[in-house]
Design an enzyme around this catalytic site. Structure first.
Site, PDB file in Angstrom:
ATOM      1  N   HIS A 264       0.775  -1.322   0.113  1.00 55.84           N
ATOM      2  CA  HIS A 264      -0.046   0.159  -0.020  1.00 55.84           C
ATOM      3  C   HIS A 264       0.949   1.135   0.077  1.00 55.84           C
ATOM      4  O   HIS A 264       0.767   2.091  -0.995  1.00 55.84           O
ATOM      5  CB  HIS A 264      -1.002   0.028   1.141  1.00 55.84           C
ATOM      6  CG  HIS A 264      -1.831   1.211   1.514  1.00 55.84           C
ATOM      7  ND1 HIS A 264      -3.198   1.175   0.916  1.00 55.84           N
ATOM      8  CD2 HIS A 264      -1.617   2.530   1.829  1.00 55.84           C
ATOM      9  CE1 HIS A 264      -3.611   2.312   1.146  1.00 55.84           C
ATOM     10  NE2 HIS A 264      -2.723   3.500   1.783  1.00 55.84           N
ATOM     11  N   GLU A 265       1.717   1.254   1.142  1.00 54.90           N
ATOM     12  CA  GLU A 265       2.485   2.403   0.967  1.00 54.90           C
ATOM     13  C   GLU A 265       3.450   2.678  -0.207  1.00 54.90           C
ATOM     14  O   GLU A 265       3.756   3.785  -0.639  1.00 54.90           O
ATOM     15  CB  GLU A 265       3.383   2.730   2.263  1.00 54.90           C
ATOM     16  CG  GLU A 265       2.784   2.421   3.722  1.00 54.90           C
ATOM     17  CD  GLU A 265       1.374   3.478   3.849  1.00 54.90           C
ATOM     18  OE1 GLU A 265       1.681   4.645   3.029  1.00 54.90           O
ATOM     19  OE2 GLU A 265       0.512   3.355   4.369  1.00 54.90           O
ATOM     20  N   HIS A 268       1.666   4.451  -2.622  1.00 56.31           N
ATOM     21  CA  HIS A 268       1.953   6.082  -2.647  1.00 56.31           C
ATOM     22  C   HIS A 268       3.238   6.469  -3.058  1.00 56.31           C
ATOM     23  O   HIS A 268       3.398   7.795  -3.788  1.00 56.31           O
ATOM     24  CB  HIS A 268       1.572   6.405  -1.072  1.00 56.31           C
ATOM     25  CG  HIS A 268       0.408   6.338  -0.658  1.00 56.31           C
ATOM     26  ND1 HIS A 268      -0.860   7.095  -1.100  1.00 56.31           N
ATOM     27  CD2 HIS A 268      -0.248   5.597   0.296  1.00 56.31           C
ATOM     28  CE1 HIS A 268      -1.865   6.989  -0.155  1.00 56.31           C
ATOM     29  NE2 HIS A 268      -1.545   5.965   0.532  1.00 56.31           N
ATOM     30  N   GLU A 294      -4.916   7.694  -2.823  1.00 56.32           N
ATOM     31  CA  GLU A 294      -5.315   6.168  -2.324  1.00 56.32           C
ATOM     32  C   GLU A 294      -5.906   5.485  -3.380  1.00 56.32           C
ATOM     33  O   GLU A 294      -5.485   4.315  -3.555  1.00 56.32           O
ATOM     34  CB  GLU A 294      -6.681   6.464  -1.420  1.00 56.32           C
ATOM     35  CG  GLU A 294      -6.290   6.889  -0.233  1.00 56.32           C
ATOM     36  CD  GLU A 294      -5.316   6.043   0.883  1.00 56.32           C
ATOM     37  OE1 GLU A 294      -5.312   4.860   0.596  1.00 56.32           O
ATOM     38  OE2 GLU A 294      -4.519   6.637   1.336  1.00 56.32           O
TER      39      GLU A 294
HETATM   40 ZN    ZN Z   1      -2.852   5.290   2.110  1.00 58.77          ZN
END
Ligand code: ZN
Length: 498
Positions: A264-265, A268, A294
């Site tokens: 997830h990170e 980003h 997101e």
């Molecule tokens: Zn996030």
């Protein structure tokens, strides 16, 4: 001063603003990761000095004169410079509308309230946090009225995180989601349960660190520009396209938690690492909004990371680092990583029930800002909505209203961007599939193809376009949540063999 000279001045000003932001960002990152507890006081002083200097720089006479001049000559500017002026105008108007002493008082309130929230969460004591939440709600309402008296206050809050997002759009979007997710979840719940017991197989933290390195390699995160730190609640902070920090948290008996937080990170980080070179050190560098951000992180975490192909790709590494897992097949692991079940905690929720957690928060925020509910009644409202949307009873405030840090930090209006981002991601996948075989690219460890596509459609543009405009360009048409509901339908039918 001619237009070219004004642009040169703007470049200088934005570089100075970048420098302040960079220094303060490093201090915050240090605070979250390695700084000793006792370092709070000097850091607070330094932050105070730097934020005042940066506020004066951005709103001082010289900066305002420059902005006026650039606005006068807007038709002579390039598309990029016009956008920089537009962003600057919006931001300074906001900063100027709030008296500096109120701004400082609010920063202090947030600082205190974050600390109180942490303690209140530990003790599961909402009463302790309630007065702070009350003040934050009042301040947000007041700021909304000062900055945009023409706008509904909660719309203003939403717009802070996703420019152009309104309650009207949220209502329609959430209604579509509810109509699909609720019956789909019922079908899932009547299917035979999936075994997840082996997900708590002990996986030594030192080996999980190695797994993180492998994941970063598969995602093509450049080692020279991106490092990973360890924190309580994972986040990403991007200073420039040359320096992005991601973080994770390791649990020995829940290796998937860290694995998916790294993915997830990492999503980003990839976004922040791929702004076009010409945007460096300007206000156009880095991602445009929380919703788009997101969309990238959740695309990587769920659409790529929880696909059968990705689980198959990482499987040999998992069993090498944790041989006990070899007793379970790729297919078992893939199903276990996609179990859907109503639960209490948003950050641990699966892909299917996640939007329901967001809808609870959306309803709460709307009522808070409208003044429809007293702060004393908020936990009751929270628990009632969890019963209504997810069918579960909330045992205490720690697992209920106190679970997220957002409100304690003033982040009212942030949550809907998570759900919107998930839906953007599904539509991006549909578009990507028109250009190449995404499943095959993942299966054969060619995630670079996914990255190149996203770079071309999203990442390279930095903050050049408004969120909805950027997404429409990438989609080649308007946003349609049907891609998301179709995606969920297909995926859970497959996972549960419905
Ligand atoms: Zn996030």
């Amino acid at each position: 001063m001619n237009v070219q000279e004004a642009i040169n001045k703007l470049n200088e000003l934005e570089l100075q603003e970048f420098a302040y932001g960079h220094a303060m960002g490093i201090l915050s990152y240090d605070d979250e990761t390695t700084a000793p507890r006792g370092s709070r006081i000097p850091r607070g002083k330094t932050m105070g000095v730097l934020s005042e200097l940066s506020y004066k720089l951005s709103t001082g006479d010289e900066a305002m004169r420059l902005l006026d001049q650039l606005k006068e000559h807007a038709d002579e500017l390039s598309e990029e410079d016009r956008r920089r002026v537009e962003l600057r105008d919006k931001r300074t108007r906001e900063m100027k509308a709030i008296p500096v002493e109120e701004y400082v008082a609010y920063s202090e309130l947030i600082n205190e309230s974050s600390n109180v929230w942490r303690e209140a969460k530990n003790r599961s004591d909402y009463k302790m946090f309630e007065p702070y939440l009350g003040k934050i709600i009042e301040t947000q309402k007041r700021f909304a009225g000062l900055v945009r008296p023409d706008m509904d206050p909660y719309d203003y809050c939403l717009d802070q995180y996703e420019e152009g997002l309104t309650q009207e759009k949220c209502e329609e979007f959430f209604k579509t989601l509810r109509e699909h997710i609720v019956p789909l979840l019922e079908r899932v719940r009547s299917a035979p349960p999936i075994d997840t017991s082996f997900l708590s197989t002990p996986f030594p933290i030192s080996d999980q660190r190695e797994l993180s390195r492998k994941l970063m390699e598969i995602m093509n995160l450049p080692k020279d520009n991106c490092v990973i730190g360890e924190v309580e609640h994972p986040f990403t902070t991007g200073f420039s396209k040359y320096d992005v920090r991601i973080t994770t948290h390791y649990y020995e008996d829940a290796f998937l938690s860290s694995m998916y937080s790294v993915i997830h990170e990492g999503g980003h980080a990839l976004y922040d690492l791929h702004s076009d070179d010409r945007f460096c050190f300007t206000s156009l560098e880095g991602g445009i909004s929380m919703g788009v951000h997101e969309s990238q992180s959740r695309f990587y975490e769920n659409i790529i990371g929880r696909s059968r192909e990705f689980v198959g790709l990482i499987y040999p590494e998992l069993i090498r680092l944790c041989p006990k897992l070899a007793a379970h097949s790729v297919d078992q692991l893939w199903r276990a990583a996609n179990v859907a079940e109503p639960s209490l905690i948003r950050t641990e929720a699966d892909e299917l029930t996640y939007p329901l957690h967001i809808m609870v928060r959306y309803e709460m925020e709307k009522a808070m800002i409208k003044g429809d509910v007293n702060t004393a009644d908020l936990p009751g409202m929270w628990n009632g909505l969890y019963k209504e949307y997810l069918g579960i009873d909330v045992p205490d405030d720690k697992n209920g209203i106190l679970q997220d840090s957002h409100w304690s930090g003033g982040g009212i209006g942030y949550f809907p961007s998570y759900a919107l981002g998930s839906a953007y991601g599904a539509q991006l996948l549909a578009k990507m599939r028109e250009d190449f075989d995404v499943r095959e690219a993942v299966r054969s460890n060619q995630l670079i193809k996914v990255n190149n596509w996203l770079e071309d459609k999203i990442w390279k543009y930095g903050s050049l376009y408004k969120p909805a405009e950027l997404m429409e360009k990438a989609f080649g048409g308007p946003f349609d949540p049907k891609y998301y509901t179709d995606y969920l339908e297909r995926k859970y039918t497959e996972v549960y063999g419905l």
